[in-house]
Design a protein around this motif. Structure first.
Motif, PDB file in Angstrom:
ATOM      1  N   LEU A 133     -93.259 -47.786 -99.914  1.00  0.00           N
ATOM      2  CA  LEU A 133     -92.945 -48.363-101.217  1.00  0.00           C
ATOM      3  C   LEU A 133     -93.952 -47.883-102.259  1.00  0.00           C
ATOM      4  O   LEU A 133     -95.157 -47.842-101.992  1.00  0.00           O
ATOM      5  N   ILE A 134     -93.449 -47.545-103.429  1.00  0.00           N
ATOM      6  CA  ILE A 134     -94.306 -47.248-104.571  1.00  0.00           C
ATOM      7  C   ILE A 134     -93.925 -48.209-105.687  1.00  0.00           C
ATOM      8  O   ILE A 134     -92.754 -48.325-106.051  1.00  0.00           O
ATOM      9  N   LEU A 135     -94.922 -48.901-106.203  1.00  0.00           N
ATOM     10  CA  LEU A 135     -94.730 -49.773-107.356  1.00  0.00           C
ATOM     11  C   LEU A 135     -95.119 -48.978-108.592  1.00  0.00           C
ATOM     12  O   LEU A 135     -96.189 -48.365-108.638  1.00  0.00           O
ATOM     13  N   VAL A 136     -94.244 -48.972-109.585  1.00  0.00           N
ATOM     14  CA  VAL A 136     -94.457 -48.194-110.806  1.00  0.00           C
ATOM     15  C   VAL A 136     -94.571 -49.153-111.986  1.00  0.00           C
ATOM     16  O   VAL A 136     -93.764 -50.069-112.124  1.00  0.00           O
ATOM     17  N   ASN A 137     -95.545 -48.900-112.843  1.00  0.00           N
ATOM     18  CA  ASN A 137     -95.710 -49.731-114.023  1.00  0.00           C
ATOM     19  C   ASN A 137     -94.565 -49.477-114.997  1.00  0.00           C
ATOM     20  O   ASN A 137     -94.212 -48.334-115.268  1.00  0.00           O
ATOM     21  N   HIS A 138     -94.022 -50.555-115.540  1.00  0.00           N
ATOM     22  CA  HIS A 138     -92.893 -50.468-116.476  1.00  0.00           C
ATOM     23  C   HIS A 138     -93.201 -49.681-117.744  1.00  0.00           C
ATOM     24  O   HIS A 138     -92.288 -49.201-118.414  1.00  0.00           O
ATOM     25  N   GLU A 139     -94.475 -49.524-118.080  1.00  0.00           N
ATOM     26  CA  GLU A 139     -94.809 -48.821-119.314  1.00  0.00           C
ATOM     27  C   GLU A 139     -94.223 -47.408-119.337  1.00  0.00           C
ATOM     28  O   GLU A 139     -93.938 -46.871-120.406  1.00  0.00           O
ATOM     29  N   THR A 140     -94.032 -46.821-118.164  1.00  0.00           N
ATOM     30  CA  THR A 140     -93.466 -45.469-118.107  1.00  0.00           C
ATOM     31  C   THR A 140     -92.066 -45.438-118.708  1.00  0.00           C
ATOM     32  O   THR A 140     -91.684 -44.480-119.376  1.00  0.00           O
ATOM     33  N   THR A 141     -91.303 -46.495-118.488  1.00  0.00           N
ATOM     34  CA  THR A 141     -89.943 -46.534-119.030  1.00  0.00           C
ATOM     35  C   THR A 141     -89.912 -47.072-120.456  1.00  0.00           C
ATOM     36  O   THR A 141     -89.020 -46.723-121.220  1.00  0.00           O
TER      37      THR A 141
ATOM     38  N   GLU B 153    -108.949 -49.662-116.751  1.00  0.00           N
ATOM     39  CA  GLU B 153    -110.389 -49.407-116.672  1.00  0.00           C
ATOM     40  C   GLU B 153    -110.662 -48.018-116.098  1.00  0.00           C
ATOM     41  O   GLU B 153    -111.560 -47.309-116.556  1.00  0.00           O
ATOM     42  N   PHE B 154    -109.887 -47.609-115.101  1.00  0.00           N
ATOM     43  CA  PHE B 154    -110.024 -46.254-114.542  1.00  0.00           C
ATOM     44  C   PHE B 154    -109.773 -45.211-115.640  1.00  0.00           C
ATOM     45  O   PHE B 154    -110.538 -44.260-115.780  1.00  0.00           O
ATOM     46  N   GLU B 155    -108.714 -45.409-116.406  1.00  0.00           N
ATOM     47  CA  GLU B 155    -108.384 -44.464-117.482  1.00  0.00           C
ATOM     48  C   GLU B 155    -109.480 -44.427-118.545  1.00  0.00           C
ATOM     49  O   GLU B 155    -109.813 -43.362-119.056  1.00  0.00           O
ATOM     50  N   ARG B 156    -110.035 -45.583-118.861  1.00  0.00           N
ATOM     51  CA  ARG B 156    -111.104 -45.643-119.863  1.00  0.00           C
ATOM     52  C   ARG B 156    -112.323 -44.863-119.391  1.00  0.00           C
ATOM     53  O   ARG B 156    -112.906 -44.080-120.131  1.00  0.00           O
ATOM     54  N   GLN B 157    -112.707 -45.053-118.131  1.00  0.00           N
ATOM     55  CA  GLN B 157    -113.907 -44.391-117.613  1.00  0.00           C
ATOM     56  C   GLN B 157    -113.724 -42.892-117.410  1.00  0.00           C
ATOM     57  O   GLN B 157    -114.673 -42.128-117.546  1.00  0.00           O
ATOM     58  N   THR B 158    -112.526 -42.476-117.059  1.00  0.00           N
ATOM     59  CA  THR B 158    -112.311 -41.067-116.694  1.00  0.00           C
ATOM     60  C   THR B 158    -111.658 -40.241-117.803  1.00  0.00           C
ATOM     61  O   THR B 158    -111.613 -39.019-117.694  1.00  0.00           O
ATOM     62  N   ASN B 159    -111.128 -40.905-118.800  1.00  0.00           N
ATOM     63  CA  ASN B 159    -110.385 -40.234-119.871  1.00  0.00           C
ATOM     64  C   ASN B 159    -109.166 -39.486-119.307  1.00  0.00           C
ATOM     65  O   ASN B 159    -108.786 -38.438-119.811  1.00  0.00           O
ATOM     66  N   LEU B 160    -108.588 -40.018-118.246  1.00  0.00           N
ATOM     67  CA  LEU B 160    -107.379 -39.464-117.641  1.00  0.00           C
ATOM     68  C   LEU B 160    -106.201 -40.364-117.960  1.00  0.00           C
ATOM     69  O   LEU B 160    -106.371 -41.552-118.235  1.00  0.00           O
ATOM     70  N   GLY B 161    -105.027 -39.814-117.887  1.00  0.00           N
ATOM     71  CA  GLY B 161    -103.813 -40.596-118.096  1.00  0.00           C
ATOM     72  C   GLY B 161    -102.761 -40.183-117.101  1.00  0.00           C
ATOM     73  O   GLY B 161    -102.865 -39.135-116.458  1.00  0.00           O
ATOM     74  N   GLY B 162    -101.763 -41.017-116.962  1.00  0.00           N
ATOM     75  CA  GLY B 162    -100.669 -40.710-116.047  1.00  0.00           C
ATOM     76  C   GLY B 162     -99.815 -41.932-115.794  1.00  0.00           C
ATOM     77  O   GLY B 162    -100.017 -42.993-116.392  1.00  0.00           O
ATOM     78  N   THR B 163     -98.895 -41.767-114.902  1.00  0.00           N
ATOM     79  CA  THR B 163     -98.032 -42.868-114.499  1.00  0.00           C
ATOM     80  C   THR B 163     -98.797 -43.738-113.515  1.00  0.00           C
ATOM     81  O   THR B 163     -99.299 -43.249-112.503  1.00  0.00           O
ATOM     82  N   ARG B 164     -98.875 -45.021-113.814  1.00  0.00           N
ATOM     83  CA  ARG B 164     -99.645 -45.959-112.993  1.00  0.00           C
ATOM     84  C   ARG B 164     -98.813 -46.391-111.791  1.00  0.00           C
ATOM     85  O   ARG B 164     -97.692 -46.891-111.940  1.00  0.00           O
ATOM     86  N   LEU B 165     -99.415 -46.226-110.601  1.00  0.00           N
ATOM     87  CA  LEU B 165     -98.725 -46.549-109.355  1.00  0.00           C
ATOM     88  C   LEU B 165     -99.582 -47.458-108.483  1.00  0.00           C
ATOM     89  O   LEU B 165    -100.801 -47.409-108.527  1.00  0.00           O
ATOM     90  N   ALA B 166     -98.905 -48.250-107.666  1.00  0.00           N
ATOM     91  CA  ALA B 166     -99.540 -48.973-106.566  1.00  0.00           C
ATOM     92  C   ALA B 166     -98.841 -48.477-105.306  1.00  0.00           C
ATOM     93  O   ALA B 166     -97.605 -48.401-105.261  1.00  0.00           O
ATOM     94  N   LEU B 167     -99.616 -48.104-104.312  1.00  0.00           N
ATOM     95  CA  LEU B 167     -99.077 -47.486-103.099  1.00  0.00           C
ATOM     96  C   LEU B 167     -99.020 -48.507-101.969  1.00  0.00           C
ATOM     97  O   LEU B 167     -99.995 -49.203-101.700  1.00  0.00           O
ATOM     98  N   ARG B 168     -97.889 -48.575-101.316  1.00  0.00           N
ATOM     99  CA  ARG B 168     -97.679 -49.452-100.179  1.00  0.00           C
ATOM    100  C   ARG B 168     -96.980 -48.663 -99.077  1.00  0.00           C
ATOM    101  O   ARG B 168     -96.563 -47.536 -99.273  1.00  0.00           O
ATOM    102  N   SER B 169     -96.801 -49.283 -97.947  1.00  0.00           N
ATOM    103  CA  SER B 169     -96.095 -48.645 -96.842  1.00  0.00           C
ATOM    104  C   SER B 169     -94.619 -48.519 -97.191  1.00  0.00           C
ATOM    105  O   SER B 169     -93.934 -49.520 -97.343  1.00  0.00           O
TER     106      SER B 169
END
Length: 158
Positions: free
Chosen positions: A98-106, A80-96
């Motif tokens: 730890l970084i969670l990375v969306n598998h779509e990148t691979t 939804e963020f990408e749709r509204q902003t027309n931006l793209g990139g590697t999707r991350l979730a930030l933790r202490s």
């Protein structure tokens, strides 16, 4: 969420208060969500490091070669963020720590030329090699290194 967890969550978001808000977008329920561009403040880094996984819930990022956008909302998924902003990139979730990375990148290396400099080779490599390449790219990223000066682990999500 406990009162202490809510307080820590507030520290993470408040640590970005002095950073310039790049834009505001709407979550699924119409609420406003502040988005920060390239937040590398020491206060933000410290706030993430002392937080637990619950207090970083919904802290998301979109990382490209040029920019790093961060927002916090369980109601504003990456798509939804990408749709509204027309931006793209590697999707991350930030933790202490730890970084969670969306598998779509691979899975779709041709969509991430800033990660995989040799697309043809990446498309021929196996998923473990692609994961290694993504992790290498993340660990070299100066914006992430500023937020995680002690380093970070990487995990994957779908």
């Amino acid at each position: 969420m406990t009162g202490e967890s809510a307080l820590k969550l507030g520290r993470v978001v408040l640590s970005l208060a002095s950073a310039n808000i790049d834009r505001q977008v709407r979550d699924r329920h119409g609420g406003r969500c502040a988005v920060w561009r390239n937040p590398c403040l020491r206060e933000f880094a410290r706030a993430i490091q002392v937080s637990d996984h619950l207090t970083c819930a919904g802290l998301r990022g979109l990382l490209s070669d040029d920019d790093f956008f961060v927002w916090q909302s369980d109601d504003l998924p990456h798509a939804e963020f990408e749709r509204q902003t027309n931006l793209g990139g590697t999707r991350l979730a930030l933790r202490s720590g730890l970084i969670l990375v969306n598998h779509e990148t691979t899975v779709f290396p041709d969509c991430f030329p800033y990660v995989f400099r040799n697309i043809a080779a990446a498309c021929q490599s196996d998923i473990d090699q692609r994961c290694d390449e993504v992790i290498f790219w993340l660990r070299r990223n100066e914006r992430l290194r500023a937020i995680y000066p002690e380093g970070f682990k990487v995990e994957w999500y779908s």
